[in-house]
Write an enzyme that holds these catalytic residues in place. Sequence first.
Site, PDB file in Angstrom:
ATOM      1  N   PHE A   8      40.753  47.311  54.246  1.00 19.19           N
ATOM      2  CA  PHE A   8      41.371  48.771  53.944  1.00 19.19           C
ATOM      3  C   PHE A   8      42.585  48.407  53.159  1.00 19.19           C
ATOM      4  CE2 PHE A   8      43.208  53.024  55.081  1.00 19.19           C
ATOM      5  CZ  PHE A   8      42.301  53.538  54.181  1.00 19.19           C
ATOM      6  N   THR A  98      36.675  43.376  51.645  1.00 16.33           N
ATOM      7  CA  THR A  98      37.758  42.485  52.339  1.00 16.33           C
ATOM      8  C   THR A  98      38.054  41.460  50.909  1.00 16.33           C
ATOM      9  OG1 THR A  98      35.834  41.073  53.017  1.00 16.33           O
ATOM     10  CG2 THR A  98      36.845  42.641  54.746  1.00 16.33           C
ATOM     11  N   GLU A 151      28.453  47.300  41.989  1.00 12.70           N
ATOM     12  CA  GLU A 151      29.151  47.652  40.869  1.00 12.70           C
ATOM     13  C   GLU A 151      30.516  47.066  40.423  1.00 12.70           C
ATOM     14  OE1 GLU A 151      27.398  49.264  37.929  1.00 12.70           O
ATOM     15  OE2 GLU A 151      29.311  48.233  37.174  1.00 12.70           O
ATOM     16  N   VAL A 154      32.244  43.738  39.143  1.00 16.00           N
ATOM     17  CA  VAL A 154      32.291  43.158  37.730  1.00 16.00           C
ATOM     18  C   VAL A 154      33.080  44.349  36.910  1.00 16.00           C
ATOM     19  CG1 VAL A 154      31.156  42.245  35.727  1.00 16.00           C
ATOM     20  CG2 VAL A 154      30.228  41.698  37.997  1.00 16.00           C
ATOM     21  N   GLY A 208      48.609  44.585  41.288  1.00 18.55           N
ATOM     22  CA  GLY A 208      47.279  44.653  41.927  1.00 18.55           C
ATOM     23  C   GLY A 208      46.198  44.170  41.428  1.00 18.55           C
ATOM     24  N   GLU A 211      43.673  38.291  42.370  1.00 18.08           N
ATOM     25  CA  GLU A 211      43.205  37.915  43.761  1.00 18.08           C
ATOM     26  C   GLU A 211      44.453  37.477  44.859  1.00 18.08           C
ATOM     27  OE1 GLU A 211      39.603  38.404  44.329  1.00 18.08           O
ATOM     28  OE2 GLU A 211      40.144  39.502  42.341  1.00 18.08           O
ATOM     29  N   ASP A 222      37.349  33.471  39.009  1.00 17.27           N
ATOM     30  CA  ASP A 222      37.287  34.880  39.406  1.00 17.27           C
ATOM     31  C   ASP A 222      36.221  35.427  38.028  1.00 17.27           C
ATOM     32  OD1 ASP A 222      37.764  37.712  40.572  1.00 17.27           O
ATOM     33  OD2 ASP A 222      37.990  38.090  38.381  1.00 17.27           O
ATOM     34  N   LYS A 226      31.981  36.560  38.486  1.00  8.68           N
ATOM     35  CA  LYS A 226      31.579  37.782  37.558  1.00  8.68           C
ATOM     36  C   LYS A 226      30.402  37.510  36.768  1.00  8.68           C
ATOM     37  CE  LYS A 226      35.891  40.047  38.524  1.00  8.68           C
ATOM     38  NZ  LYS A 226      37.167  40.257  37.743  1.00  8.68           N
ATOM     39  N   GLY A 319      42.220  47.112  39.470  1.00 10.11           N
ATOM     40  CA  GLY A 319      43.114  48.077  40.169  1.00 10.11           C
ATOM     41  C   GLY A 319      42.716  49.034  41.245  1.00 10.11           C
TER      42      GLY A 319
HETATM   43  N1  HSE Z   1      41.524  39.678  40.009  1.00  6.58           N
HETATM   44  C1  HSE Z   1      40.514  40.374  39.285  1.00  6.58           C
HETATM   45  C2  HSE Z   1      40.840  40.508  38.111  1.00  6.58           C
HETATM   46  C3  HSE Z   1      40.247  41.611  39.992  1.00  6.58           C
HETATM   47  O1  HSE Z   1      42.141  40.299  37.478  1.00  6.58           O
HETATM   48  O2  HSE Z   1      40.070  40.831  37.284  1.00  6.58           O
HETATM   49  C4  HSE Z   1      39.101  42.440  39.787  1.00  6.58           C
HETATM   50  O3  HSE Z   1      37.914  41.672  40.216  1.00  6.58           O
END
Ligand code: HSE
Length: 343
Positions: A8, A98, A151, A154, A208, A211, A222, A226, A319
């Site tokens: 959360f 999480t 969804e 990515v 935000g 990661e 990351d 994806k 975000g």
């Molecule tokens: N840390 C990832 C990014 C968050 O910056 O794209 C979304 O998956």
Amino acid sequence: MNLVLIGFGSVGQGLVEILRDKADDLQTRYGFTPLVVGVATRSRGTLYRPDGLNLDALLAAIQAGHLNAYPDTPGLERDWDALRLIRDSNADVMVESTHTNLDTAQPALDYCRAALDSGRHVVMANKGPITLAYEELTERARVAGRLLRFEGTVMAGTPSLRLGIQALAGCTISQARGILNGTTNYILTQMEGGMTYADALANAQALGYAEADPTADVDGWDAAAKALIVARAIFNSPLTLKEMPVSGIRYVTPDDIQAAREAGERWKLIARVTPTEASVQAMRIPANHPLASVSGATNAITYTTDLLGDVTLVGAGAGKLPTGFALLSDLIEIYTHERMELS
Ligand code: HSE
């Protein structure tokens, strides 16, 4: 539809804000009236109430720092752990958000297993389980007769997977190419404006986008996760992260950025996926290339198809609300699917 939220943080809270603010619209337009019956966090408490939790009170409690701040209400349980909530609650769907772990996918992978094996649908924003255990989880979902949707893994709620899987069904896709990491694209854009790498990264964290461990963003992992999810979902490819050439933006200097600018080019972290291979690489692309104009935390994906040529989707890639919306879009899909099964 009863939901348990496992995790959360920003994304889960984004979903709850949307469910609260759009409750009337969701009911009127789709007849969709989801109930959040449980929430589990790693260190900020757990709540279960079979008749549903009050969303305002839930958000106020987490913003106060701990779910203990949620008011006492008849039927409220405070000591169920995540696995008990998943297995023994009256939830129809587990919403998993999480932190992504690209080494083991845990604890999310065990949550997914428990949810599917106990007959819950699974909706997730967490990239770990899909990256490392896609075949296992899709097989468990098939055996359980439940849906697994992801969804938000990515391009957040920008429907990159749904475009490739559903809207382009019937086309043969030969390649996907895109900017799949918001943090690095934001950093590169800010560095073009003269900001230092460290300040741009700190901003991306504050906004935000990054990661929990931002090395996953800046070193390309990351985006690689994806790309792998695209490879699995679109091409049914058995690639693994270990087989992929991956580089990030850590070593792109202000001088590199300036040199690109003088040559009429921009640095971008580009993910490329074909039916047989995938890669992530920081590279210079011409300023008039369609992906060059994608700035900030915005993401983009171009599918190369036989019947339409190139189809490009551009939108938010990270975000709170964009990723919260991804979860909502999967929930609406499951709700619609269930209604069709019943009719
Ligand atoms: N840390 C990832 C990014 C968050 O910056 O794209 C979304 O998956």
